[in-house]
Design a protein around this motif. Structure first.
Motif, PDB file in Angstrom:
ATOM      1  N   VAL A 175       0.859  -1.173   0.000  1.00  0.00           N
ATOM      2  CA  VAL A 175       0.000   0.000   0.000  1.00  0.00           C
ATOM      3  C   VAL A 175       0.902   1.232   0.000  1.00  0.00           C
ATOM      4  CG1 VAL A 175      -1.676   1.305   1.358  1.00  0.00           C
ATOM      5  CG2 VAL A 175      -1.852  -1.177   1.239  1.00  0.00           C
ATOM      6  N   GLU A 176       0.531   2.238  -0.782  1.00  0.00           N
ATOM      7  CA  GLU A 176       1.306   3.468  -0.850  1.00  0.00           C
ATOM      8  C   GLU A 176       0.599   4.592  -0.097  1.00  0.00           C
ATOM      9  OE1 GLU A 176       2.412   6.733  -4.194  1.00  0.00           O
ATOM     10  OE2 GLU A 176       2.753   4.644  -4.762  1.00  0.00           O
ATOM     11  N   VAL A 177       1.386   5.376   0.634  1.00  0.00           N
ATOM     12  CA  VAL A 177       0.896   6.563   1.327  1.00  0.00           C
ATOM     13  C   VAL A 177       1.751   7.742   0.866  1.00  0.00           C
ATOM     14  CG1 VAL A 177       0.609   7.711   3.560  1.00  0.00           C
ATOM     15  CG2 VAL A 177       0.111   5.258   3.345  1.00  0.00           C
ATOM     16  N   ALA A 178       1.116   8.793   0.395  1.00  0.00           N
ATOM     17  CA  ALA A 178       1.833   9.994  -0.041  1.00  0.00           C
ATOM     18  C   ALA A 178       2.253  10.822   1.165  1.00  0.00           C
ATOM     19  CB  ALA A 178       0.957  10.830  -0.961  1.00  0.00           C
ATOM     20  N   VAL A 179       3.450  11.371   1.101  1.00  0.00           N
ATOM     21  CA  VAL A 179       3.984  12.252   2.142  1.00  0.00           C
ATOM     22  C   VAL A 179       4.121  13.637   1.521  1.00  0.00           C
ATOM     23  CG1 VAL A 179       5.920  12.683   3.700  1.00  0.00           C
ATOM     24  CG2 VAL A 179       5.263  10.323   3.152  1.00  0.00           C
ATOM     25  N   GLY A 180       3.447  14.605   2.142  1.00  0.00           N
ATOM     26  CA  GLY A 180       3.466  15.966   1.605  1.00  0.00           C
ATOM     27  C   GLY A 180       2.245  16.267   0.758  1.00  0.00           C
ATOM     28  N   GLY A 215      -2.983  19.537   2.765  1.00  0.00           N
ATOM     29  CA  GLY A 215      -3.740  19.467   4.014  1.00  0.00           C
ATOM     30  C   GLY A 215      -2.968  20.130   5.132  1.00  0.00           C
ATOM     31  N   ASN A 216      -3.649  20.440   6.211  1.00  0.00           N
ATOM     32  CA  ASN A 216      -3.015  20.999   7.403  1.00  0.00           C
ATOM     33  C   ASN A 216      -2.242  22.287   7.093  1.00  0.00           C
ATOM     34  OD1 ASN A 216      -3.900  18.762   9.077  1.00  0.00           O
ATOM     35  ND2 ASN A 216      -2.380  17.573   7.967  1.00  0.00           N
ATOM     36  N   ALA A 217      -2.905  23.227   6.466  1.00  0.00           N
ATOM     37  CA  ALA A 217      -2.352  24.554   6.174  1.00  0.00           C
ATOM     38  C   ALA A 217      -1.172  24.505   5.216  1.00  0.00           C
ATOM     39  CB  ALA A 217      -1.985  25.288   7.462  1.00  0.00           C
ATOM     40  N   GLY A 218      -1.256  23.657   4.198  1.00  0.00           N
ATOM     41  CA  GLY A 218      -0.190  23.569   3.202  1.00  0.00           C
ATOM     42  C   GLY A 218      -0.082  22.160   2.654  1.00  0.00           C
ATOM     43  N   TYR A 219       1.125  21.745   2.382  1.00  0.00           N
ATOM     44  CA  TYR A 219       1.385  20.377   1.921  1.00  0.00           C
ATOM     45  C   TYR A 219       1.984  19.599   3.080  1.00  0.00           C
ATOM     46  CZ  TYR A 219       0.294  22.232  -2.611  1.00  0.00           C
ATOM     47  OH  TYR A 219      -0.366  22.816  -3.668  1.00  0.00           O
ATOM     48  N   ASN A 220       1.184  19.489   4.136  1.00  0.00           N
ATOM     49  CA  ASN A 220       1.609  18.898   5.397  1.00  0.00           C
ATOM     50  C   ASN A 220       0.675  17.770   5.812  1.00  0.00           C
ATOM     51  OD1 ASN A 220       3.732  20.843   5.788  1.00  0.00           O
ATOM     52  ND2 ASN A 220       2.145  22.320   6.318  1.00  0.00           N
ATOM     53  N   ALA A 221       0.439  16.830   4.890  1.00  0.00           N
ATOM     54  CA  ALA A 221      -0.471  15.730   5.195  1.00  0.00           C
ATOM     55  C   ALA A 221       0.054  14.431   4.598  1.00  0.00           C
ATOM     56  CB  ALA A 221      -1.872  16.025   4.646  1.00  0.00           C
ATOM     57  N   TYR A 222      -0.407  13.336   5.174  1.00  0.00           N
ATOM     58  CA  TYR A 222      -0.223  12.011   4.598  1.00  0.00           C
ATOM     59  C   TYR A 222      -1.533  11.656   3.904  1.00  0.00           C
ATOM     60  CZ  TYR A 222       3.555  11.696   8.038  1.00  0.00           C
ATOM     61  OH  TYR A 222       4.678  11.920   8.781  1.00  0.00           O
ATOM     62  N   SER A 223      -1.458  10.954   2.789  1.00  0.00           N
ATOM     63  CA  SER A 223      -2.677  10.573   2.075  1.00  0.00           C
ATOM     64  C   SER A 223      -2.515   9.178   1.475  1.00  0.00           C
ATOM     65  CB  SER A 223      -2.981  11.575   0.968  1.00  0.00           C
ATOM     66  OG  SER A 223      -4.180  11.226   0.307  1.00  0.00           O
ATOM     67  N   PRO A 224      -3.391   8.260   1.869  1.00  0.00           N
ATOM     68  CA  PRO A 224      -4.472   8.410   2.850  1.00  0.00           C
ATOM     69  C   PRO A 224      -3.926   8.556   4.269  1.00  0.00           C
ATOM     70  CG  PRO A 224      -4.401   6.155   1.991  1.00  0.00           C
ATOM     71  CD  PRO A 224      -3.362   6.923   1.266  1.00  0.00           C
ATOM     72  N   VAL A 225      -4.699   9.259   5.088  1.00  0.00           N
ATOM     73  CA  VAL A 225      -4.274   9.573   6.448  1.00  0.00           C
ATOM     74  C   VAL A 225      -4.414   8.376   7.383  1.00  0.00           C
ATOM     75  CG1 VAL A 225      -6.510  10.526   7.119  1.00  0.00           C
ATOM     76  CG2 VAL A 225      -4.440  11.304   8.281  1.00  0.00           C
ATOM     77  N   THR A 281       3.158  -4.437   3.271  1.00  0.00           N
ATOM     78  CA  THR A 281       4.205  -3.413   3.297  1.00  0.00           C
ATOM     79  C   THR A 281       3.575  -2.073   2.947  1.00  0.00           C
ATOM     80  OG1 THR A 281       5.911  -4.993   2.648  1.00  0.00           O
ATOM     81  CG2 THR A 281       6.383  -2.659   2.272  1.00  0.00           C
ATOM     82  N   VAL A 282       3.791  -1.092   3.797  1.00  0.00           N
ATOM     83  CA  VAL A 282       3.351   0.276   3.516  1.00  0.00           C
ATOM     84  C   VAL A 282       4.569   1.030   3.005  1.00  0.00           C
ATOM     85  CG1 VAL A 282       2.415   2.421   4.466  1.00  0.00           C
ATOM     86  CG2 VAL A 282       1.529   0.203   5.252  1.00  0.00           C
ATOM     87  N   VAL A 283       4.393   1.681   1.852  1.00  0.00           N
ATOM     88  CA  VAL A 283       5.458   2.471   1.234  1.00  0.00           C
ATOM     89  C   VAL A 283       5.035   3.936   1.290  1.00  0.00           C
ATOM     90  CG1 VAL A 283       6.786   2.904  -0.868  1.00  0.00           C
ATOM     91  CG2 VAL A 283       6.046   0.569  -0.318  1.00  0.00           C
ATOM     92  N   TRP A 284       5.803   4.722   2.023  1.00  0.00           N
ATOM     93  CA  TRP A 284       5.567   6.165   2.078  1.00  0.00           C
ATOM     94  C   TRP A 284       6.405   6.799   0.982  1.00  0.00           C
ATOM     95  CZ3 TRP A 284       5.696   3.216   6.518  1.00  0.00           C
ATOM     96  CH2 TRP A 284       4.609   3.340   7.392  1.00  0.00           C
ATOM     97  N   GLU A 285       5.763   7.571   0.113  1.00  0.00           N
ATOM     98  CA  GLU A 285       6.421   8.196  -1.032  1.00  0.00           C
ATOM     99  C   GLU A 285       6.302   9.709  -0.899  1.00  0.00           C
ATOM    100  OE1 GLU A 285       8.060   8.018  -5.039  1.00  0.00           O
ATOM    101  OE2 GLU A 285       7.132   6.252  -4.170  1.00  0.00           O
ATOM    102  N   TRP A 286       7.437  10.390  -0.803  1.00  0.00           N
ATOM    103  CA  TRP A 286       7.457  11.853  -0.676  1.00  0.00           C
ATOM    104  C   TRP A 286       7.045  12.465  -2.007  1.00  0.00           C
ATOM    105  CZ3 TRP A 286       9.205   8.957   2.932  1.00  0.00           C
ATOM    106  CH2 TRP A 286       9.585   9.441   4.167  1.00  0.00           C
ATOM    107  N   ILE A 287       5.993  13.288  -1.975  1.00  0.00           N
ATOM    108  CA  ILE A 287       5.561  13.969  -3.192  1.00  0.00           C
ATOM    109  C   ILE A 287       5.847  15.470  -3.131  1.00  0.00           C
ATOM    110  CG2 ILE A 287       3.860  12.210  -3.798  1.00  0.00           C
ATOM    111  CD1 ILE A 287       1.669  14.157  -2.813  1.00  0.00           C
ATOM    112  N   ARG A 288       6.025  16.003  -1.932  1.00  0.00           N
ATOM    113  CA  ARG A 288       6.347  17.423  -1.754  1.00  0.00           C
ATOM    114  C   ARG A 288       6.967  17.629  -0.384  1.00  0.00           C
ATOM    115  NH1 ARG A 288       1.199  17.457  -3.288  1.00  0.00           N
ATOM    116  NH2 ARG A 288       0.745  18.138  -5.366  1.00  0.00           N
ATOM    117  N   GLY A 289       7.859  18.585  -0.300  1.00  0.00           N
ATOM    118  CA  GLY A 289       8.322  19.102   0.979  1.00  0.00           C
ATOM    119  C   GLY A 289       9.344  18.255   1.718  1.00  0.00           C
TER     120      GLY A 289
END
Length: 152
Positions: free
Chosen positions: A65-70, A73-83, A92-100
């Motif tokens: 499963v992939e979770v986006a980082v950045g 949300g939260n007053a900018g690009y400060n969220a994980y998605s899905p949260v 396996t959860v894969v966090w992928e930085w998309i911004r910040g």
């Protein structure tokens, strides 16, 4: 040619904005999955996350499963998605930085990524339970997430 102070600040300020927090074109993953209720520990942890709707995506039965980082949300690009997600053991959860400039830190110390940009971090969840995490520089903004590992 000498630049005026106003011109210099406009040039430097614009460059800093681009270098510090680009908006990029990367997108958060989109899943066609039902929502499920979450444990109270998840609701409490995510109570100040602007993109939390009180549920988790049911992503059980998947190997990865992939979770986006950045994400936005939260007053900018400060969220994980899905949260918040629900998965089965062995996923396996894969966090992928998309911004910040962010990181992923488990509140109980089970896993921790580096702080940075353009990163990928993964963790395989073997044990059932509730795992909550946050981004250390942006936790006060509500940049938090949760993984619920259901028992089989």
């Amino acid at each position: 040619m000498a630049l005026s102070r106003r011109t210099y600040l406009a040039l430097v300020g614009g460059t800093a904005a681009v270098a510090g927090c680009s908006t990029g074109s990367a997108q958060a993953p989109s899943y066609d999955a039902p929502s499920v209720a979450v444990p109270e520990a998840v609701s409490s942890h995510l109570s100040d996350a602007s993109n939390f709707d009180g549920t988790a995506l049911d992503l059980t039965g998947r190997d990865e499963v992939e979770v986006a980082v950045g994400a936005e949300g939260n007053a900018g690009y400060n969220a994980y998605s899905p949260v918040a997600i629900q998965i089965t053991p062995g996923t396996t959860v894969v966090w992928e930085w998309i911004r910040g400039n962010h990181n992923v830190i488990d509140t109980d110390g089970a896993f921790q990524s580096n702080l940075g940009t353009d990163l990928t971090f993964e963790h395989t969840f073997e044990e059932p339970g509730t795992y909550t995490y946050y981004c250390s520089p942006h936790e006060n903004y509500g940049m938090k997430g949760a993984v619920v590992v259901e028992s089989e």
